[in-house]
Write an enzyme that holds these catalytic residues in place. Structure first.
Site, PDB file in Angstrom:
ATOM      1  N   THR A 127      -0.187  74.963 -20.141  1.00 41.00           N
ATOM      2  CA  THR A 127       1.232  75.092 -19.832  1.00 41.00           C
ATOM      3  C   THR A 127       1.514  74.346 -18.536  1.00 41.00           C
ATOM      4  O   THR A 127       0.639  74.247 -17.678  1.00 41.00           O
ATOM      5  CB  THR A 127       1.558  76.593 -19.664  1.00 41.00           C
ATOM      6  OG1 THR A 127       1.413  77.218 -20.933  1.00 41.00           O
ATOM      7  CG2 THR A 127       2.952  76.835 -19.128  1.00 41.00           C
TER       8      THR A 127
ATOM      9  N   ASP B 184       5.446  83.943 -22.876  1.00 41.19           N
ATOM     10  CA  ASP B 184       6.180  84.297 -21.650  1.00 41.19           C
ATOM     11  C   ASP B 184       6.991  83.136 -21.082  1.00 41.19           C
ATOM     12  O   ASP B 184       7.988  83.348 -20.379  1.00 41.19           O
ATOM     13  CB  ASP B 184       5.190  84.768 -20.578  1.00 41.19           C
ATOM     14  CG  ASP B 184       4.168  83.677 -20.224  1.00 41.19           C
ATOM     15  OD1 ASP B 184       3.621  83.053 -21.155  1.00 41.19           O
ATOM     16  OD2 ASP B 184       3.934  83.456 -19.024  1.00 41.19           O
TER      17      ASP B 184
ATOM     18  N   GLY C 263       0.048  84.812 -22.292  1.00 43.01           N
ATOM     19  CA  GLY C 263       1.486  85.064 -22.254  1.00 43.01           C
ATOM     20  C   GLY C 263       1.898  86.474 -22.614  1.00 43.01           C
ATOM     21  O   GLY C 263       2.851  87.012 -22.048  1.00 43.01           O
TER      22      GLY C 263
ATOM     23  N   ARG D  25       5.615  82.570 -33.043  1.00 38.81           N
ATOM     24  CA  ARG D  25       5.194  83.260 -31.803  1.00 38.81           C
ATOM     25  C   ARG D  25       5.880  82.640 -30.578  1.00 38.81           C
ATOM     26  O   ARG D  25       5.906  81.428 -30.417  1.00 38.81           O
ATOM     27  CB  ARG D  25       3.677  83.164 -31.673  1.00 38.81           C
ATOM     28  CG  ARG D  25       3.097  83.879 -30.427  1.00 38.81           C
ATOM     29  CD  ARG D  25       2.952  82.965 -29.244  1.00 38.81           C
ATOM     30  NE  ARG D  25       2.264  83.581 -28.116  1.00 38.81           N
ATOM     31  CZ  ARG D  25       2.151  83.033 -26.906  1.00 38.81           C
ATOM     32  NH1 ARG D  25       2.657  81.847 -26.682  1.00 38.81           N
ATOM     33  NH2 ARG D  25       1.522  83.650 -25.947  1.00 38.81           N
TER      34      ARG D  25
ATOM     35  N   THR E  64       1.298  80.735 -15.906  1.00 38.32           N
ATOM     36  CA  THR E  64       0.476  80.188 -16.986  1.00 38.32           C
ATOM     37  C   THR E  64      -0.642  81.172 -17.297  1.00 38.32           C
ATOM     38  O   THR E  64      -1.147  81.830 -16.397  1.00 38.32           O
ATOM     39  CB  THR E  64      -0.121  78.817 -16.608  1.00 38.32           C
ATOM     40  OG1 THR E  64      -1.084  78.436 -17.606  1.00 38.32           O
ATOM     41  CG2 THR E  64      -0.816  78.839 -15.257  1.00 38.32           C
ATOM     42  N   GLY E  65      -1.002  81.270 -18.560  1.00 36.70           N
ATOM     43  CA  GLY E  65      -2.090  82.178 -18.927  1.00 36.70           C
ATOM     44  C   GLY E  65      -1.742  82.982 -20.165  1.00 36.70           C
ATOM     45  O   GLY E  65      -0.916  82.555 -20.976  1.00 36.70           O
TER      46      GLY E  65
HETATM   47  N1  ASP Z   1       1.519  81.307 -21.049  1.00 38.23           N
HETATM   48  C1  ASP Z   1       1.490  80.395 -22.166  1.00 38.23           C
HETATM   49  C2  ASP Z   1       1.885  81.148 -23.412  1.00 38.23           C
HETATM   50  O1  ASP Z   1       1.441  82.276 -23.563  1.00 38.23           O
HETATM   51  C3  ASP Z   1       0.161  79.751 -22.392  1.00 38.23           C
HETATM   52  C4  ASP Z   1      -0.493  79.084 -21.193  1.00 38.23           C
HETATM   53  O2  ASP Z   1      -0.033  79.231 -20.083  1.00 38.23           O
HETATM   54  O3  ASP Z   1      -1.478  78.365 -21.372  1.00 38.23           O
HETATM   55  O4  ASP Z   1       2.546  80.607 -24.259  1.00 38.23           O
END
Ligand code: ASP
Length: 293
Positions: A160, A191, A213, A188, A210-211
């Protein structure tokens, strides 16, 4: 009136793995910080700066956002993005958007041209078409990742992108854009396009996450940072650390970047690395992936 020192931070995702070479991404992030600094010093708003920086991240194909996104398990590219203007607390977002090159420009158009905050799916695509935004005619030729690659890739790459900035008037803004998580189901939404979860900006702080979500949604991480600062008197760094810990106590890993009206930049992550770069209020620039470079 004296000018506020400009500052900004960028992330290219918290999915970086120890041992991989991210020199291309690091150089790219640094060049975007230099371009952002020039833009801010020329008088651009934080809002314009975060949108154009995220648009460049999307267009690069180097991250899992925009051109670098991966398809869902149905083989379809559905992208999420959001922008929030701290000065007005206006926000715009698109979720599960198909067929357009720059989700962040679609998100900005939602903010500027509609009374709504989030448009999703077919409605978002119809709106983007009405706005004349650049279409993707041939996804196989446009996207840099073809095929969703399965669980092994999920562990390897999340990317992200996001940007936070403070302009010369002291106003803040944040933007986040993503292809979501690997192996995601059709429809889907994570966040990233949800103000308060993966993006937030107000008069106190701008945040991009990021992470994992689902955990960031369940912990309302981005707005939690602001509320901790307002109601608990925490610094941006302490608030960011606590909000991240709250989300990740639910599972997964991730990170965030934050810029405060007081001049703090926080860049925190619990994963092995997070592609990131910043221009601090004192004018110094950094670009790193792991903790101790
Ligand atoms: N937060 C992002 C999501 O869940 C994914 C990511 O940050 O890599 O869509």
């Amino acid at each position: 009136m004296s000018e506020t020192p400009v500052m900004m931070a960028i992330h290219g995702g918290a999915g970086a793995l120890t041992g991989r070479d991210y020199s291309r991404e690091t150089a790219h992030l640094r060049s975007l910080i230099e371009a952002g600094r020039a833009r801010l010093l020329a008088g651009a708003s934080a809002l314009v700066t975060v949108v154009e920086t995220v648009a460049a991240l999307e267009a690069s194909g180097l991250y899992v956002a925009g051109r670098g996104a991966s398809p869902n398990t149905a083989g379809v590219y559905e992208l999420d993005a959001a922008v929030m203007d701290g000065r007005t607390r206006r926000a715009g977002a698109v979720a599960a958007l198909r067929g357009f090159a720059s989700p962040i420009h679609a998100a900005l158009a939602v903010m500027e041209k509609t009374p709504h905050v989030i448009l999703a799916g077919e409605g978002a695509a119809a709106f983007a078409a009405d706005q004349g935004l650049e279409r993707i005619d041939d996804p196989a030729a446009w996207f840099t990742h073809v095929g969703w690659g399965g669980a092994k890739r999920a562990a390897l790459e999340t990317g992200t992108v996001g940007c936070v900035a403070r302009d010369a008037l002291g106003d803040l803004a944040a933007a986040t854009s993503t292809g979501g998580v690997f192996c995601k189901l059709a429809g889907r939404v994570g966040d990233s396009p949800v103000p308060g979860a993966g993006v937030w900006a107000d008069e106190r702080v701008a945040v991009s996450c990021t992470g994992a979500g689902e955990m960031f949604l369940r912990a309302a991480v981005a707005v939690q940072v602001s509320h901790r600062m307002a109601f608990a008197g925490e610094s941006a760094a302490d608030a960011a650390r606590a909000a991240l810990a709250d989300a990740l106590s639910l599972g997964g890993d991730g990170g965030l970047i934050a810029a405060s009206a007081e001049g703090e930049i926080a860049m925190l992550f619990t994963s092995q690395g997070m592609k990131r770069a910043a221009l601090f209020a004192d004018g110094t620039i950094m670009a790193e992936v792991f903790a101790d470079e």
